[in-house]
Design a protein around this motif. Structure first.
Motif, PDB file in Angstrom:
ATOM      1  N   ILE A   1      49.919  44.016  34.838  1.00 19.43           N
ATOM      2  CA  ILE A   1      48.564  44.347  34.404  1.00 19.43           C
ATOM      3  C   ILE A   1      48.609  45.515  33.436  1.00 19.43           C
ATOM      4  O   ILE A   1      49.316  46.503  33.665  1.00 19.43           O
ATOM      5  N   THR A   2      47.848  45.404  32.349  1.00 17.20           N
ATOM      6  CA  THR A   2      47.619  46.515  31.438  1.00 17.20           C
ATOM      7  C   THR A   2      46.117  46.727  31.335  1.00 17.20           C
ATOM      8  O   THR A   2      45.373  45.778  31.091  1.00 17.20           O
ATOM      9  N   THR A   3      45.669  47.963  31.520  1.00 18.34           N
ATOM     10  CA  THR A   3      44.230  48.218  31.531  1.00 18.34           C
ATOM     11  C   THR A   3      43.916  49.633  31.071  1.00 18.34           C
ATOM     12  O   THR A   3      44.804  50.490  30.984  1.00 18.34           O
ATOM     13  N   LYS A   4      42.635  49.865  30.775  1.00 18.22           N
ATOM     14  CA  LYS A   4      42.123  51.203  30.501  1.00 18.22           C
ATOM     15  C   LYS A   4      41.032  51.559  31.505  1.00 18.22           C
ATOM     16  O   LYS A   4      40.191  52.403  31.227  1.00 18.22           O
ATOM     17  N   SER A   5      41.053  50.914  32.653  1.00 15.97           N
ATOM     18  CA  SER A   5      39.980  51.103  33.625  1.00 15.97           C
ATOM     19  C   SER A   5      40.509  51.489  34.999  1.00 15.97           C
ATOM     20  O   SER A   5      41.505  50.926  35.469  1.00 15.97           O
ATOM     21  N   ASP A   6      39.812  52.427  35.650  1.00 14.59           N
ATOM     22  CA  ASP A   6      40.154  52.754  37.029  1.00 14.59           C
ATOM     23  C   ASP A   6      39.629  51.692  37.990  1.00 14.59           C
ATOM     24  O   ASP A   6      39.880  51.767  39.191  1.00 14.59           O
ATOM     25  N   ARG A   7      38.918  50.699  37.465  1.00 17.68           N
ATOM     26  CA  ARG A   7      38.457  49.590  38.295  1.00 17.68           C
ATOM     27  C   ARG A   7      39.635  48.815  38.874  1.00 17.68           C
ATOM     28  O   ARG A   7      39.474  48.050  39.838  1.00 17.68           O
ATOM     29  N   VAL A   8      40.819  49.015  38.352  1.00 17.69           N
ATOM     30  CA  VAL A   8      42.012  48.382  38.907  1.00 17.69           C
ATOM     31  C   VAL A   8      42.175  48.736  40.381  1.00 17.69           C
ATOM     32  O   VAL A   8      42.737  47.965  41.163  1.00 17.69           O
ATOM     33  N   LEU A   9      41.650  49.887  40.783  1.00 19.06           N
ATOM     34  CA  LEU A   9      41.766  50.302  42.180  1.00 19.06           C
ATOM     35  C   LEU A   9      40.926  49.432  43.113  1.00 19.06           C
ATOM     36  O   LEU A   9      41.135  49.454  44.330  1.00 19.06           O
ATOM     37  N   ASP A  10      39.978  48.667  42.582  1.00 21.65           N
ATOM     38  CA  ASP A  10      39.209  47.736  43.409  1.00 21.65           C
ATOM     39  C   ASP A  10      40.126  46.702  44.055  1.00 21.65           C
ATOM     40  O   ASP A  10      39.792  46.128  45.098  1.00 21.65           O
ATOM     41  N   ASP A  11      41.276  46.453  43.432  1.00 17.81           N
ATOM     42  CA  ASP A  11      42.216  45.451  43.936  1.00 17.81           C
ATOM     43  C   ASP A  11      43.478  46.096  44.492  1.00 17.81           C
ATOM     44  O   ASP A  11      44.541  45.462  44.561  1.00 17.81           O
ATOM     45  N   LEU A  12      43.365  47.348  44.916  1.00 21.49           N
ATOM     46  CA  LEU A  12      44.543  48.064  45.395  1.00 21.49           C
ATOM     47  C   LEU A  12      45.162  47.384  46.613  1.00 21.49           C
ATOM     48  O   LEU A  12      46.385  47.423  46.801  1.00 21.49           O
ATOM     49  N   ASP A  13      44.339  46.744  47.437  1.00 19.35           N
ATOM     50  CA  ASP A  13      44.878  46.047  48.607  1.00 19.35           C
ATOM     51  C   ASP A  13      45.834  44.935  48.198  1.00 19.35           C
ATOM     52  O   ASP A  13      46.934  44.796  48.762  1.00 19.35           O
ATOM     53  N   LEU A  14      45.439  44.162  47.193  1.00 20.49           N
ATOM     54  CA  LEU A  14      46.306  43.081  46.712  1.00 20.49           C
ATOM     55  C   LEU A  14      47.526  43.629  45.979  1.00 20.49           C
ATOM     56  O   LEU A  14      48.652  43.144  46.161  1.00 20.49           O
ATOM     57  N   LEU A  15      47.312  44.633  45.160  1.00 23.33           N
ATOM     58  CA  LEU A  15      48.417  45.211  44.392  1.00 23.33           C
ATOM     59  C   LEU A  15      49.460  45.834  45.311  1.00 23.33           C
ATOM     60  O   LEU A  15      50.671  45.751  45.043  1.00 23.33           O
ATOM     61  N   ARG A  16      49.008  46.447  46.389  1.00 28.18           N
ATOM     62  CA  ARG A  16      49.947  47.040  47.349  1.00 28.18           C
ATOM     63  C   ARG A  16      50.832  45.951  47.956  1.00 28.18           C
ATOM     64  O   ARG A  16      52.060  46.124  48.074  1.00 28.18           O
ATOM     65  N   GLU A  17      50.234  44.825  48.340  1.00 25.01           N
ATOM     66  CA  GLU A  17      51.015  43.732  48.929  1.00 25.01           C
ATOM     67  C   GLU A  17      51.963  43.105  47.907  1.00 25.01           C
ATOM     68  O   GLU A  17      53.115  42.788  48.217  1.00 25.01           O
ATOM     69  N   LEU A  18      51.476  42.920  46.695  1.00 24.17           N
ATOM     70  CA  LEU A  18      52.336  42.369  45.647  1.00 24.17           C
ATOM     71  C   LEU A  18      53.502  43.307  45.353  1.00 24.17           C
ATOM     72  O   LEU A  18      54.648  42.869  45.187  1.00 24.17           O
ATOM     73  N   ALA A  19      53.216  44.605  45.287  1.00 22.11           N
ATOM     74  CA  ALA A  19      54.261  45.580  44.992  1.00 22.11           C
ATOM     75  C   ALA A  19      55.314  45.625  46.089  1.00 22.11           C
ATOM     76  O   ALA A  19      56.512  45.802  45.804  1.00 22.11           O
ATOM     77  N   ALA A  20      54.898  45.454  47.336  1.00 26.20           N
ATOM     78  CA  ALA A  20      55.848  45.470  48.447  1.00 26.20           C
ATOM     79  C   ALA A  20      56.869  44.347  48.322  1.00 26.20           C
ATOM     80  O   ALA A  20      57.979  44.441  48.852  1.00 26.20           O
TER      81      ALA A  20
END
Length: 360
Positions: free
Chosen positions: A167-186
């Motif tokens: 993902i490339t972004t200029k928005s802190d709205r990315v944190l809305d999906d932190l639950d999914l990103l955490r699982e993907l990153a793991a």
């Protein structure tokens, strides 16, 4: 000397300038109307954002460019409300008979079937996984994502089938999906890059009027690091004589938040972006406009833009050489590196095709 039109409030482009590459109708601001408004001490009305739902047939795009580190991407939206004046994707709106100027940031398109289309592509026989890039043409976390949640749906699918995604972004709205990103990153399936051009909120409002403020973006980077999500900062684009003074301070702020991976890209002005950017300079930095364009021409072989593969991402001359040296020195001091985060493609499990179980 021509007088530049006033910039619409909350928008990046100064005008609705259209493409000269296509037979699009030319539009021009009504100067008499603007003067009448000014005489009555009235503000020019804000331009409203409209969203059209698009019945797309495909969603995964492939490229063979030697200049980008990915071969496939997903863009669930067309146009971008962030309104970054330098956005290289602006010319794509001309294909829709719309202006790469104000239309690009006010007349948006959403693809509600994006996740469904991607599932169909991933289920196809012969599909081979490689990281899918999101945010390559328009920002996946622009304001309308709050309504449509198309980016979230795509991330949910990637997690389900264990497909790597960046993902490339200029928005802190990315944190809305932190639950999914955490699982993907793991599972080593994702990495997030956030672009920061300066630390001056007033300058950012001119450059990228509806993107998150610089400090919000940096805070989002810190939250991603804390959650174990590989986070990368893009100091891009670097605009000569406008944003270049911020390079070291941006890297310092990112390093303080635990970010260890960084990159920079010099400003590019393909197709209609060049005249739009010149108009923006004349409006916001008239005293500096000639200097900025002179430097850009110097580093791009005497032109506003170098469109050629291999050289288009590698500006030449004293200015980029100094920028490279500054970047390297700052990163060495801060313990950062220009590294690519390797994602794991071996976990991919293709989804069922059209709801049918696979025989083989």
């Amino acid at each position: 000397m021509a007088v530049s039109p006033p910039a619409p409030r909350g928008r990046g482009a100064v005008s609705g300038a259209t493409s000269t590459r296509f037979a699009l109708p030319q539009r021009e601001l009504d100067r008499d109307w603007l003067d009448e408004r000014a005489a009555l001490d009235e503000e020019v009305p804000r331009l409203a954002t409209t969203v059209t739902e698009e019945a797309a047939r495909t969603i995964l795009s492939f490229n063979q460019s030697p200049d980008v580190p990915f071969d496939r991407s997903v863009n669930a939206y067309r146009g971008c409300e962030h309104g970054c004046i330098y956005c290289f994707a602006r010319p794509t709106h001309a294909y829709l008979d719309l202006s790469p100027g104000l239309d690009f940031e006010t007349k948006l398109f959403a693809k509600p079937q994006a996740a469904k289309l991607l599932r169909r592509t991933l289920a196809a026989r012969g599909y081979r996984p490689a990281p899918i890039a999101m945010g390559t043409n328009t920002d996946p976390y622009q304001p309308i994502e709050k309504r449509y949640r198309l980016t979230r749906q795509i991330l949910e699918l990637c997690l389900e089938v264990r497909h790597p995604v960046t993902i490339t972004t200029k928005s802190d709205r990315v944190l809305d999906d932190l639950d999914l990103l955490r699982e993907l990153a793991a599972r080593k399936l994702t990495a997030v890059a956030i672009s920061v051009t300066s630390l001056d909120a007033a300058l950012s409002r001119k450059l990228e009027p509806r993107a998150a403020t610089p400090m919000k973006r940096l805070a989002a980077l810190g939250a991603l690091v804390e959650a174990g999500v590989p986070a990368h900062i893009n100091v891009s684009p670097v605009i000569p004589a406008i944003t270049e003074d911020w390079i070291e301070r941006i890297l310092e702020q990112a390093a303080e938040r635990g970010v260890r991976s960084a990159n920079w890209i010099m400003l590019r002005l393909p197709h209609e972006v060049a005249p739009l950017f010149r108009e923006w300079l004349d409006t916001h930095f008239p005293e500096r406009a000639a200097k900025v364009m002179s430097i850009i021409n110097q580093i791009r072989g005497g032109r506003d833009n170098d469109p050629n593969f291999h050289s288009r991402m590698k500006p030449q001359g004293v200015w980029p050489d100094l920028t490279r040296a500054r970047f390297r020195k700052a990163m060495a001091r801060l313990g950062m590196e220009r590294g690519r985060i390797e994602l794991d493609c071996s976990q991919f499990v293709a989804p069922e095709r059209d709801g049918q179980m696979r025989l083989f």
